[in-house]
Design an enzyme around this catalytic site. Structure first.
Site, PDB file in Angstrom:
ATOM      1  CB  CYS A 147      -0.926   0.006   1.219  1.00 48.05           C
ATOM      2  SG  CYS A 147      -1.966  -1.449   1.249  1.00 48.05           S
TER       3      CYS A 147
ATOM      4  CG  HIS B 252      -3.485   3.193   1.075  1.00 51.24           C
ATOM      5  ND1 HIS B 252      -3.777   2.677  -0.174  1.00 51.24           N
ATOM      6  CD2 HIS B 252      -3.637   2.164   1.959  1.00 51.24           C
ATOM      7  CE1 HIS B 252      -4.072   1.392  -0.040  1.00 51.24           C
ATOM      8  NE2 HIS B 252      -4.003   1.062   1.240  1.00 51.24           N
TER       9      HIS B 252
ATOM     10  CG  ASN C 271      -6.708  -1.291  -0.144  1.00 47.89           C
ATOM     11  OD1 ASN C 271      -5.900  -0.865  -0.967  1.00 47.89           O
ATOM     12  ND2 ASN C 271      -6.379  -1.627   1.090  1.00 47.89           N
TER      13      ASN C 271
HETATM   14  O1  UT7 Z   1      -4.432  -1.344   2.927  1.00 50.93           O
HETATM   15  C1  UT7 Z   1      -3.635  -1.813   3.939  1.00 50.93           C
HETATM   16  C2  UT7 Z   1      -4.103  -1.387   5.252  1.00 50.93           C
HETATM   17  N1  UT7 Z   1      -5.334  -2.015   5.576  1.00 50.93           N
HETATM   18  C3  UT7 Z   1      -6.089  -1.544   6.526  1.00 50.93           C
HETATM   19  O2  UT7 Z   1      -5.742  -0.546   7.099  1.00 50.93           O
HETATM   20  C4  UT7 Z   1      -7.333  -2.303   6.893  1.00 50.93           C
HETATM   21  C5  UT7 Z   1      -7.559  -2.207   8.361  1.00 50.93           C
HETATM   22  N2  UT7 Z   1      -8.648  -3.014   8.883  1.00 50.93           N
HETATM   23  C6  UT7 Z   1      -9.949  -2.802   8.524  1.00 50.93           C
HETATM   24  O3  UT7 Z   1     -10.235  -1.985   7.669  1.00 50.93           O
HETATM   25  C7  UT7 Z   1     -11.033  -3.559   9.273  1.00 50.93           C
HETATM   26  O4  UT7 Z   1     -10.448  -4.231  10.355  1.00 50.93           O
HETATM   27  C8  UT7 Z   1     -11.815  -4.573   8.381  1.00 50.93           C
HETATM   28  C9  UT7 Z   1     -12.698  -3.803   7.419  1.00 50.93           C
HETATM   29  C10 UT7 Z   1     -10.848  -5.452   7.629  1.00 50.93           C
HETATM   30  C11 UT7 Z   1     -12.718  -5.453   9.249  1.00 50.93           C
HETATM   31  O5  UT7 Z   1     -13.598  -4.659  10.022  1.00 50.93           O
HETATM   32  P1  UT7 Z   1     -13.721  -4.916  11.587  1.00 50.93           P
HETATM   33  O6  UT7 Z   1     -14.716  -3.960  12.052  1.00 50.93           O
HETATM   34  O7  UT7 Z   1     -12.336  -4.817  12.181  1.00 50.93           O
HETATM   35  O8  UT7 Z   1     -14.318  -6.378  11.643  1.00 50.93           O
HETATM   36  P2  UT7 Z   1     -13.719  -7.687  12.346  1.00 50.93           P
HETATM   37  O9  UT7 Z   1     -12.556  -8.197  11.569  1.00 50.93           O
HETATM   38  O10 UT7 Z   1     -13.515  -7.429  13.805  1.00 50.93           O
HETATM   39  O11 UT7 Z   1     -14.916  -8.688  12.182  1.00 50.93           O
HETATM   40  C12 UT7 Z   1     -16.166  -8.471  12.853  1.00 50.93           C
HETATM   41  C13 UT7 Z   1     -17.122  -9.572  12.464  1.00 50.93           C
HETATM   42  C14 UT7 Z   1     -16.549 -10.982  12.631  1.00 50.93           C
HETATM   43  O12 UT7 Z   1     -17.591 -11.825  13.098  1.00 50.93           O
HETATM   44  P3  UT7 Z   1     -17.729 -12.184  14.668  1.00 50.93           P
HETATM   45  O13 UT7 Z   1     -16.429 -12.838  15.034  1.00 50.93           O
HETATM   46  O14 UT7 Z   1     -17.943 -10.885  15.345  1.00 50.93           O
HETATM   47  O15 UT7 Z   1     -18.901 -13.092  14.693  1.00 50.93           O
HETATM   48  C15 UT7 Z   1     -16.177 -11.378  11.240  1.00 50.93           C
HETATM   49  O16 UT7 Z   1     -16.180 -12.766  11.038  1.00 50.93           O
HETATM   50  O17 UT7 Z   1     -17.484  -9.470  11.087  1.00 50.93           O
HETATM   51  C16 UT7 Z   1     -17.271 -10.729  10.430  1.00 50.93           C
HETATM   52  N3  UT7 Z   1     -16.885 -10.459   9.040  1.00 50.93           N
HETATM   53  C17 UT7 Z   1     -17.781 -10.260   8.068  1.00 50.93           C
HETATM   54  N4  UT7 Z   1     -19.127 -10.261   8.044  1.00 50.93           N
HETATM   55  C18 UT7 Z   1     -19.736 -10.003   6.862  1.00 50.93           C
HETATM   56  C19 UT7 Z   1     -15.634 -10.335   8.531  1.00 50.93           C
HETATM   57  N5  UT7 Z   1     -15.704 -10.046   7.231  1.00 50.93           N
HETATM   58  C20 UT7 Z   1     -17.029 -10.003   6.905  1.00 50.93           C
HETATM   59  C21 UT7 Z   1     -17.725  -9.745   5.728  1.00 50.93           C
HETATM   60  N6  UT7 Z   1     -19.062  -9.755   5.754  1.00 50.93           N
HETATM   61  N7  UT7 Z   1     -17.075  -9.459   4.568  1.00 50.93           N
END
Ligand code: UT7
Length: 335
Positions: A115, A262, A292
């Site tokens: 990135c 980014h 992204n």
């Molecule tokens: O470009 C390089 C740099 N990248 C970044 O900076 C990305 C940084 N991270 C993020 O943007 C976020 O952490 C994400 C968008 C990747 C994820 O969002 P989050 O709010 O941190 O969600 P999470 O990973 O804590 O997941 C929450 C829940 C989980 O379910 P449980 O364990 O709470 O039951 C996941 O399994 O959401 C679930 N989940 C989804 N649900 C529906 C994960 N992906 C999905 C999905 N659709 N696509």
């Protein structure tokens, strides 16, 4: 003493639009979750029938940038190509661009900083120009994520975020003082390498080994991201990189005319916007439309902002990135 300035910008994204509802047909996800957590509404994914690849898209963007710089391919002295999704394991994509654009046998350098790839590439180009070694450098970021994502519920945490596309800039020698690239700052912290990574195929996880194991649980050849961990680091490092760039030039946050972060997550960009007290017209986001696109994200956003007339002569433009590595950095430009 020379300085460098951007004289041409171009971008190319595949025509094929993939909406959040499209993704919900292949995995357990939904439009509401994706929009709420990331801001993404749709992304472009290559339709393989079109012949687009990382290098082909990069070359298409580059052609536009060269034309807009009022140059021809023969005026370009060097190519810097940033991607995490090259067409081949080796050689890198820079030489493919040289070939696709039928350029003379100029040097081509590949940058692997994910990135932050475009920030690193601009910084390298700036140094080559400042020393007088080159006059016009083609700097490209291009990604084909869609070919390598896990399109099932297991991969949903990563797959819904990434899109394909390319952008390019021509960086040219300038003798105008105080204009063009004012500074660049680059950082890394490799202890977090595996928090956002694709492990194999690589010498750590070689193809014959993956085939021999034939393990259905093996996800080493899909990208992995520890989302919350990456998010927490991103908001801190983005801010640091912007402050560092401003301070190095004796500037304040009030001096920013356009911040191009980014496009990792709209929530991260909004957090940064709020932290720096920037009005809506001083931050450009397009993650809603493209997801992204890693090394291509900043240069696509910069190109669109410029095309839309949002960047004017003499504006202070700040580019900032954070991502896999971890790597991060900023570039400050007086347009
Ligand atoms: O470009 C390089 C740099 N990248 C970044 O900076 C990305 C940084 N991270 C993020 O943007 C976020 O952490 C994400 C968008 C990747 C994820 O969002 P989050 O709010 O941190 O969600 P999470 O990973 O804590 O997941 C929450 C829940 C989980 O379910 P449980 O364990 O709470 O039951 C996941 O399994 O959401 C679930 N989940 C989804 N649900 C529906 C994960 N992906 C999905 C999905 N659709 N696509």
């Amino acid at each position: 003493m020379y300085s460098s300035k951007i004289t041409g910008l171009g971008h190319y994204v595949p025509e094929n639009v993939v909406t959040n509802d499209d993704l919900a047909q292949w995995m357990d996800t939904n439009d509401e979750w994706i929009q709420e957590r990331t801001g993404i509404k749709e992304r472009r994914w290559i339709d393989p029938k079109t012949g687009d690849t990382t290098a082909v898209m990069g070359a298409k963007a580059a052609k536009i940038a060269i034309e807009r710089a009022n140059l021809t391919k023969d005026d370009i002295d060097f190519i810097i190509f940033a991607t995490l999704s090259p067409d081949m394991y080796f050689p890198g994509g820079g030489v493919q661009i040289q070939d696709l654009l039928e350029m003379p046998t100029i040097g081509a350098l590949d940058v692997r900083n994910q990135c932050s790839g475009f920030i690193y590439s601009l910084s390298i180009a700036d140094q080559f120009i400042k020393t007088g070694m080159y006059k016009n450098i083609l700097v490209i970021g291009s990604e084909n994520h869609s070919g390598g994502l896990e399109k099932s519920t297991r991969g949903r945490g990563v797959t819904v975020i990434f899109g394909d596309g390319a952008g390019a800039a021509v960086l040219s020698r300038s003798e105008e003082e105080g204009r063009g690239i004012l500074s660049s700052h680059l950082h890394s912290e490799g202890k977090h390498a595996k928090e956002l990574a694709l492990i194999g195929p690589s010498t750590e996880r070689w193809v014959p080994e993956i085939i021999k194991d034939n393990d259905p649980e093996d996800v080493s050849y899909f990208p992995h991201m520890n989302g919350q961990f990456v998010f927490k680091h991103a908001v801190v490092r983005f801010s640091e990189a912007i402050v560092e760039g401003l301070q190095a030039n004796g500037l304040n946050k009030e001096d920013i005319d356009m911040l191009i972060p980014h496009q990792a997550n709209l929530r991260i960009a909004q957090f940064i916007q709020k932290k720096f007290g920037l009005a809506d017209n001083k931050v450009y986001n397009n993650i809603m439309r493209y997801g992204n696109t890693t090394a291509a994200s900043i240069i696509i956003a910069l190109t669109e902002a410029w095309e839309e007339g949002k960047i004017k002569e003499n504006d202070l433009v700040v580019l900032a990135a954070f991502g896999s590595g971890f790597t991060w950095g900023s570039v400050v430009i007086r347009w």
